[in-house]
Design an enzyme around this catalytic site. Structure first.
Site, PDB file in Angstrom:
ATOM      1  N   ASN A  16     -10.773   3.389  -0.873  1.00  0.00           N
ATOM      2  CA  ASN A  16     -11.037   4.495  -1.787  1.00  0.00           C
ATOM      3  C   ASN A  16     -11.062   3.918  -3.198  1.00  0.00           C
ATOM      4  O   ASN A  16     -10.017   3.601  -3.765  1.00  0.00           O
ATOM      5  CB  ASN A  16      -9.923   5.550  -1.632  1.00  0.00           C
ATOM      6  N   LYS A  18     -11.798   5.328  -5.867  1.00  0.00           N
ATOM      7  CA  LYS A  18     -11.423   6.333  -6.879  1.00  0.00           C
ATOM      8  C   LYS A  18     -12.409   6.268  -8.059  1.00  0.00           C
ATOM      9  O   LYS A  18     -13.589   5.993  -7.852  1.00  0.00           O
ATOM     10  CB  LYS A  18      -9.961   6.163  -7.285  1.00  0.00           C
ATOM     11  N   HIS A  98      -7.624  14.708  -0.685  1.00  0.00           N
ATOM     12  CA  HIS A  98      -6.773  13.654  -1.246  1.00  0.00           C
ATOM     13  C   HIS A  98      -5.754  14.300  -2.182  1.00  0.00           C
ATOM     14  O   HIS A  98      -6.065  15.288  -2.858  1.00  0.00           O
ATOM     15  CB  HIS A  98      -7.637  12.640  -2.006  1.00  0.00           C
ATOM     16  N   GLU A 100      -4.828  13.538  -5.004  1.00  0.00           N
ATOM     17  CA  GLU A 100      -5.291  13.641  -6.399  1.00  0.00           C
ATOM     18  C   GLU A 100      -6.205  14.854  -6.579  1.00  0.00           C
ATOM     19  O   GLU A 100      -6.222  15.468  -7.650  1.00  0.00           O
ATOM     20  CB  GLU A 100      -5.969  12.321  -6.815  1.00  0.00           C
ATOM     21  N   GLU A 168      -0.728  10.060   3.520  1.00  0.00           N
ATOM     22  CA  GLU A 168      -0.466   9.369   2.260  1.00  0.00           C
ATOM     23  C   GLU A 168       0.679  10.066   1.541  1.00  0.00           C
ATOM     24  O   GLU A 168       0.457  11.093   0.871  1.00  0.00           O
ATOM     25  CB  GLU A 168      -1.714   9.412   1.366  1.00  0.00           C
ATOM     26  N   GLY A 174      -0.305   4.370  -5.502  1.00  0.00           N
ATOM     27  CA  GLY A 174      -0.441   3.676  -6.782  1.00  0.00           C
ATOM     28  C   GLY A 174       0.877   3.308  -7.441  1.00  0.00           C
ATOM     29  O   GLY A 174       0.923   2.958  -8.612  1.00  0.00           O
ATOM     30  N   SER A 212      -0.085   2.326  -1.470  1.00  0.00           N
ATOM     31  CA  SER A 212       0.330   0.968  -1.810  1.00  0.00           C
ATOM     32  C   SER A 212       0.203  -0.024  -0.648  1.00  0.00           C
ATOM     33  O   SER A 212       1.029  -0.919  -0.499  1.00  0.00           O
ATOM     34  CB  SER A 212       1.751   0.966  -2.381  1.00  0.00           C
TER      35      SER A 212
HETATM   36  P1  13P Z   1      -3.075   2.912  -3.552  1.00  0.00           P
HETATM   37  O1  13P Z   1      -3.442   2.015  -2.403  1.00  0.00           O
HETATM   38  O2  13P Z   1      -3.599   2.454  -4.873  1.00  0.00           O
HETATM   39  O3  13P Z   1      -1.626   3.250  -3.550  1.00  0.00           O
HETATM   40  O4  13P Z   1      -3.861   4.305  -3.281  1.00  0.00           O
HETATM   41  C1  13P Z   1      -3.739   4.910  -2.058  1.00  0.00           C
HETATM   42  C2  13P Z   1      -4.713   6.017  -1.993  1.00  0.00           C
HETATM   43  O5  13P Z   1      -4.544   7.029  -2.661  1.00  0.00           O
HETATM   44  C3  13P Z   1      -5.876   5.848  -1.135  1.00  0.00           C
HETATM   45  O6  13P Z   1      -6.571   7.052  -1.004  1.00  0.00           O
END
Ligand code: 13P
Length: 249
Positions: A16, A18, A98, A100, A168, A174, A212
């Protein structure tokens, strides 16, 4: 539900990207991935505006995905991108719900379900994301939270062919913190059980872990029971790290 054999499923490693990178960065990353191992299914989800370029740059063995889609196929929805548009650009996957999107765009479970049904109409596989916040885990209600997200975000159009779940934990995204292997195993078992109650052939539905995931922890996470792949954020932006995760699967 009939008794199902536990079968081996090809793991899915999804990147992803982002909201990161210029068009040149996206192109360079797509080239650097080359043709990854065919023992694993690999998918990348670039920002919308880079999809067309990445589609023609990627090795054909790497699947393309969107990071979201609209609840409707077309119309007056400024700024939205629809499932038929993703399909048109060659996307076979879309990430939905997601954290976010849930957090910054107020997306509710019902919205996620509507979006997923639109993607399913196009034959797009939905990666539906679920996960608890740190406060919810500390309060010991993480299982209930995830079960509610699952029951309300998965539409009636879902089946074993068009559904992937990504667990997740919000506090692991992150942050460099990952859930413990025991916590991952326990939650994936909860999710598997939920799917077994609701859908046929549910043991072939992939349940990804995200939060992560890095080159140095991927192997142990991917070895946990019912972890059928990973949804990778930050580490999917560096070809060497993403390829190391793919190879760890
Ligand atoms: P990270 O791997 O940066 O923690 O992000 C995970 C994520 O949100 C994947 O959709």
């Amino acid at each position: 539900m009939m008794y199902e054999m536990q079968m081996t499923i090809k793991k899915l490693i999804a990147g992803n990207w982002k909201m990161n990178g210029t068009l040149a960065d996206a192109k360079a990353l797509a080239i650097a991935l080359g043709a990854p191992s065919d023992k694993v299914e690999v998918c990348v989800c670039p920002p919308y505006v880079h999809l067309g370029t990445v589609a023609v740059t990627l090795d054909p063995s790497v699947k393309l995905g969107g990071q979201d889609c609209a609840q409707t196929a077309n119309g007056a929805f400024t700024g939205d991108i629809s499932a038929p548009m993703l399909k048109d650009l060659g996307c076979s996957y879309v990430i939905l719900g997601h954290s976010e999107r849930r957090q910054y765009h107020g997306e509710a479970d019902k919205t996620v379900a509507h979006k997923a049904s639109k993607a399913h109409e196009q034959g797009i596989i939905t990666i539906i994301c679920v996960g608890e916040t740190e406060a919810e885990r500390n309060a010991g209600i993480h299982n209930e939270i995830v079960m509610k997200q699952l029951s309300e975000s998965i539409p009636a159009t879902a089946n074993a062919q068009n559904l992937v779940i990504a667990y997740e934990p919000v506090w692991a995204i992150g942050t460099g913190k990952t859930a413990t292997l025991d916590d991952i195993r326990d939650m994936h078992a909860v999710i598997r059980h939920f799917l077994q109650e609701k859908l046929d052939n549910s043991n072939s539905i992939r349940i990804l872990y995200g939060g992560s995931v890095k080159a140095d922890n991927a192997k142990e996470i991917l070895a946990v029971k019912d972890v059928d792949g990973a949804l990778v954020g930050g580490a999917s932006l560096k070809a060497d790290q993403f390829l190391a995760i793919i190879n760890a699967a």
